[in-house]
Design an enzyme around this catalytic site. Structure first.
Site, PDB file in Angstrom:
ATOM      1  N   GLU A 131       0.886  -1.173   0.000  1.00  0.00           N
ATOM      2  CA  GLU A 131       0.000   0.000   0.000  1.00  0.00           C
ATOM      3  C   GLU A 131       0.916   1.212   0.000  1.00  0.00           C
ATOM      4  O   GLU A 131       1.485   1.563   1.035  1.00  0.00           O
ATOM      5  CB  GLU A 131      -0.885  -0.005   1.255  1.00  0.00           C
ATOM      6  CG  GLU A 131      -1.824  -1.198   1.358  1.00  0.00           C
ATOM      7  CD  GLU A 131      -2.972  -1.127   0.380  1.00  0.00           C
ATOM      8  OE1 GLU A 131      -3.201  -0.051  -0.214  1.00  0.00           O
ATOM      9  OE2 GLU A 131      -3.626  -2.157   0.181  1.00  0.00           O
ATOM     10  N   CYS A 152      -1.905   9.214   1.931  1.00  0.00           N
ATOM     11  CA  CYS A 152      -1.604   8.704   0.583  1.00  0.00           C
ATOM     12  C   CYS A 152      -2.680   9.107  -0.421  1.00  0.00           C
ATOM     13  O   CYS A 152      -2.427   9.115  -1.621  1.00  0.00           O
ATOM     14  CB  CYS A 152      -1.458   7.193   0.639  1.00  0.00           C
ATOM     15  SG  CYS A 152      -2.804   6.419   1.527  1.00  0.00           S
TER      16      CYS A 152
HETATM   17  P1  NAD Z   1       8.582   4.660   4.614  1.00  0.00           P
HETATM   18  O1  NAD Z   1       8.590   3.826   3.389  1.00  0.00           O
HETATM   19  O2  NAD Z   1       9.735   5.527   4.876  1.00  0.00           O
HETATM   20  O3  NAD Z   1       8.433   3.738   5.901  1.00  0.00           O
HETATM   21  C1  NAD Z   1       7.351   2.837   6.044  1.00  0.00           C
HETATM   22  C2  NAD Z   1       7.768   1.737   6.994  1.00  0.00           C
HETATM   23  O4  NAD Z   1       8.794   0.951   6.373  1.00  0.00           O
HETATM   24  C3  NAD Z   1       8.362   2.241   8.305  1.00  0.00           C
HETATM   25  O5  NAD Z   1       7.923   1.417   9.350  1.00  0.00           O
HETATM   26  C4  NAD Z   1       9.851   2.092   8.062  1.00  0.00           C
HETATM   27  O6  NAD Z   1      10.588   1.970   9.257  1.00  0.00           O
HETATM   28  C5  NAD Z   1       9.887   0.811   7.253  1.00  0.00           C
HETATM   29  N1  NAD Z   1      11.088   0.608   6.448  1.00  0.00           N
HETATM   30  C6  NAD Z   1      11.888   1.533   5.881  1.00  0.00           C
HETATM   31  N2  NAD Z   1      12.894   0.938   5.196  1.00  0.00           N
HETATM   32  C7  NAD Z   1      12.695  -0.392   5.303  1.00  0.00           C
HETATM   33  C8  NAD Z   1      13.357  -1.542   4.789  1.00  0.00           C
HETATM   34  N3  NAD Z   1      14.437  -1.428   4.029  1.00  0.00           N
HETATM   35  N4  NAD Z   1      12.863  -2.755   5.071  1.00  0.00           N
HETATM   36  C9  NAD Z   1      11.759  -2.895   5.827  1.00  0.00           C
HETATM   37  N5  NAD Z   1      11.080  -1.854   6.350  1.00  0.00           N
HETATM   38  C10 NAD Z   1      11.541  -0.610   6.093  1.00  0.00           C
HETATM   39  O7  NAD Z   1       7.209   5.485   4.575  1.00  0.00           O
HETATM   40  P2  NAD Z   1       6.703   6.595   5.596  1.00  0.00           P
HETATM   41  O8  NAD Z   1       7.461   7.845   5.330  1.00  0.00           O
HETATM   42  O9  NAD Z   1       6.632   6.062   6.985  1.00  0.00           O
HETATM   43  O10 NAD Z   1       5.191   6.756   5.116  1.00  0.00           O
HETATM   44  C11 NAD Z   1       4.819   7.595   4.087  1.00  0.00           C
HETATM   45  C12 NAD Z   1       4.506   6.835   2.826  1.00  0.00           C
HETATM   46  O11 NAD Z   1       3.522   5.854   3.084  1.00  0.00           O
HETATM   47  C13 NAD Z   1       3.930   7.734   1.755  1.00  0.00           C
HETATM   48  O12 NAD Z   1       4.501   7.414   0.513  1.00  0.00           O
HETATM   49  C14 NAD Z   1       2.457   7.381   1.761  1.00  0.00           C
HETATM   50  O13 NAD Z   1       1.779   7.629   0.562  1.00  0.00           O
HETATM   51  C15 NAD Z   1       2.502   5.929   2.069  1.00  0.00           C
HETATM   52  N6  NAD Z   1       1.223   5.478   2.590  1.00  0.00           N
HETATM   53  C16 NAD Z   1       0.441   4.659   1.834  1.00  0.00           C
HETATM   54  C17 NAD Z   1      -0.808   4.268   2.297  1.00  0.00           C
HETATM   55  C18 NAD Z   1      -1.707   3.354   1.507  1.00  0.00           C
HETATM   56  O14 NAD Z   1      -2.585   2.739   2.104  1.00  0.00           O
HETATM   57  N7  NAD Z   1      -1.535   3.243   0.208  1.00  0.00           N
HETATM   58  C19 NAD Z   1      -1.265   4.709   3.523  1.00  0.00           C
HETATM   59  C20 NAD Z   1      -0.435   5.554   4.256  1.00  0.00           C
HETATM   60  C21 NAD Z   1       0.808   5.920   3.792  1.00  0.00           C
END
Ligand code: NAD
Length: 478
Positions: A249, A286
């Site tokens: 997502e 998002c």
């Molecule tokens: P992010 O990708 O930086 O982090 C998301 C999660 O992934 C965090 O828990 C982070 O610690 C973890 N993570 C980071 N690197 C990783 C790796 N290499 N391996 C495993 N886990 C890892 O995103 P963010 O800044 O926390 O959130 C914002 C993003 O999320 C935006 O792009 C937003 O659009 C998206 N989002 C999507 C939805 C949806 O339902 N489509 C909902 C909310 C947010």
């Protein structure tokens, strides 16, 4: 004396490590609370407990799963003010939106309980084929296995709920990794989960750095990865574990289309919804409204209304009941938005309101005249910025919506049923919302994206399907 750190949760038990993490409000740096990163031994214990609980969780009676989910829903409702205050303290989300998030999570868990009670199988007759005379198939969905749930910062409770509730509902153990910026709400949810009768190993909540999360992704004992977060991280996970079942997502640059059939009252509604849901959570959703394509006949009237509505939004302290727009998650995020807006302005865009930064806060900003290749238009802004554009036809608007590498949801303001049907047919997104912004989401509906925005669907029922696979029992002689 420093407050004691909130425990993390290993196979349903509270644990505390030594690597203390202080979580701070992005608004004023006030400490929201502390926790500790899970130790390597505890990470191992959580994964091995999840693997060990696979069979016992899958065999849990529906009434036990439903009772646990009902309990969580009820306790979240009872503790709603405390939970909302914690969401605000750690994420900077305005209190009114944090309260809404808790209300949503209460419903997500309650809906999970209802789905757990309904979750069943089907009987498939096979004797349409002469070779299968006298046979029937009992088709059930069984968990694919223990789930690694990875959550982002922007909904510290509800996106965690969207991982945990469906896993409990289908009987899949889950290891949850909350976002580093906002782990405290997920840990509080752990307190509530610990009050249930779920077996040890059914759930763990592990705050860990990204390197440890990346190793968890590789662990074969967690065959399902349910990830919500950014596009690059999501797809790199997908590519690194091709044999796992991965749900993504991810982000987007959601659009709203305003058709020429909108009268004054309809334009008032459209403008107020666009202003609210472009700036909601400082644009850190998002499905925030990022791009608006208004038909030439209504564009000027819509623009005036949007600018006026955005100007009325109250910005500032997220703990204040009146605040509509708080800070971004950190100053770096606000600086990025600032530089993207500056680039757009250098390329010819006009700032109709906003365009200023103060620390981690960025003023709600309306832009027009933005070139299609500017980052504020074609990338995910994830900030309080909306781009208004004028088109000559609804079909041109639809083409512009589709001219994006993302595809989560789109909103279409129209009273014309044919336009609505055409939108549903041609727009390359996971969902089309007619009569409202793309930011509408309900827990009952399947939710997810196409193109770079992700793969798979959430929403309690859709996620339950995603976490499970069909298993057939062929019965002979009936
Ligand atoms: P992010 O990708 O930086 O982090 C998301 C999660 O992934 C965090 O828990 C982070 O610690 C973890 N993570 C980071 N690197 C990783 C790796 N290499 N391996 C495993 N886990 C890892 O995103 P963010 O800044 O926390 O959130 C914002 C993003 O999320 C935006 O792009 C937003 O659009 C998206 N989002 C999507 C939805 C949806 O339902 N489509 C909902 C909310 C947010």
């Amino acid at each position: 004396m420093a407050p004691s750190p909130a425990p993390y949760w290993v196979a349903g038990r509270p644990r505390t490590g030594t690597d203390v993490v202080a979580v701070r409000s992005p608004f004023d740096g006030a400490e929201a609370g502390r926790t500790t990163n899970a130790t390597a031994d505890d990470v191992e214990a959580a994964v091995s407990a999840a693997a060990g609980a696979r069979t016992v969780c899958a065999a849990l009676p529906a009434h036990v799963r439903a009772a646990a989910l009902d309990h969580v829903s009820r306790r979240l409702a009872e503790r709603s003010e405390e939970v909302a205050a914690l969401i605000t303290a750690e994420s900077g989300k305005p209190l009114k939106w944090s309260r809404l998030e808790v209300t949503r999570a209460v419903s997500t868990f309650r809906w999970g309980a209802e789905e757990a009670r309904r979750w069943s199988g089907s009987l498939q007759r096979l004797d349409t084929d002469p070779a299968a005379t006298g046979r029937m198939a009992l088709v059930r969905r069984v968990p694919r296995g223990p789930v690694l749930g990875i959550a982002p910062f922007n909904f510290p409770l509800n996106l965690v709920a969207h991982k945990v509730a469906p896993a409990i509902a289908v009987g899949a153990p889950i290891v949850l990794k909350p976002a580093p910026a906002t782990p405290l709400t997920a840990l509080l949810l752990g307190e509530i989960l610990a009050e249930t009768d779920l077996p040890a190993g059914a759930w763990s909540v592990l705050p860990v750095p990204n390197e440890v999360a990346a190793r968890l992704v590789q662990d074969p004992r967690l065959p399902v990865v349910s990830f919500t977060g950014s596009v690059p991280v999501g797809w790199s996970i997908r590519e690194s574990v091709p044999r796992k079942h991965v749900t993504l997502e991810l982000g987007g640059n959601a659009a709203a289309v305003v058709a020429p059939d909108q009268d004054e009252a309809a334009l008032d509604w459209a403008a107020s919804r666009i202003a609210t849901f472009a700036m909601y959570q400082a644009g850190q959703s998002c499905i925030s409204v990022q791009r608006v394509f208004a038909h030439r006949d209504v564009a000027a009237a819509l623009t005036d209304r949007v600018v006026e509505a955005v100007g009325k939004l109250v910005t500032g302290d997220p703990t204040d009941d009146a605040t509509d727009v708080g800070p971004l998650i950190d100053e770096q995020a606000a600086r990025r938005v600032e530089s993207w807006v500056a680039d757009a302005v250098a390329a010819g865009a006009r700032v109709l309101t906003g365009g200023t930064r103060n620390g981690a806060s960025y003023a709600p900003t309306v832009l027009t005249g933005v070139p299609a290749d500017a980052r504020v238009s074609c990338e995910e802004v994830f900030g309080p910025v909306v781009v208004l554009d004028t088109v000559d036809s609804v079909d041109e608007a639809f083409a512009r919506v589709n001219d994006s590498r993302f595809g989560l949801q789109a909103g279409v303001f129209t009273r014309d049923l044919q336009v609505a049907f055409r939108a549903a047919r041609v727009l390359e997104v996971g969902g089309v919302v007619v009569g409202d912004v793309p930011s509408f989401r309900a827990d009952q509906m399947p939710y997810g994206g196409v193109k770079d925005s992700g793969t798979g669907r959430e929403g309690v029922h859709a996620a339950m399907e995603d976490l499970t696979e069909e298993r057939v029992l062929v019965l002979t002689g009936i």
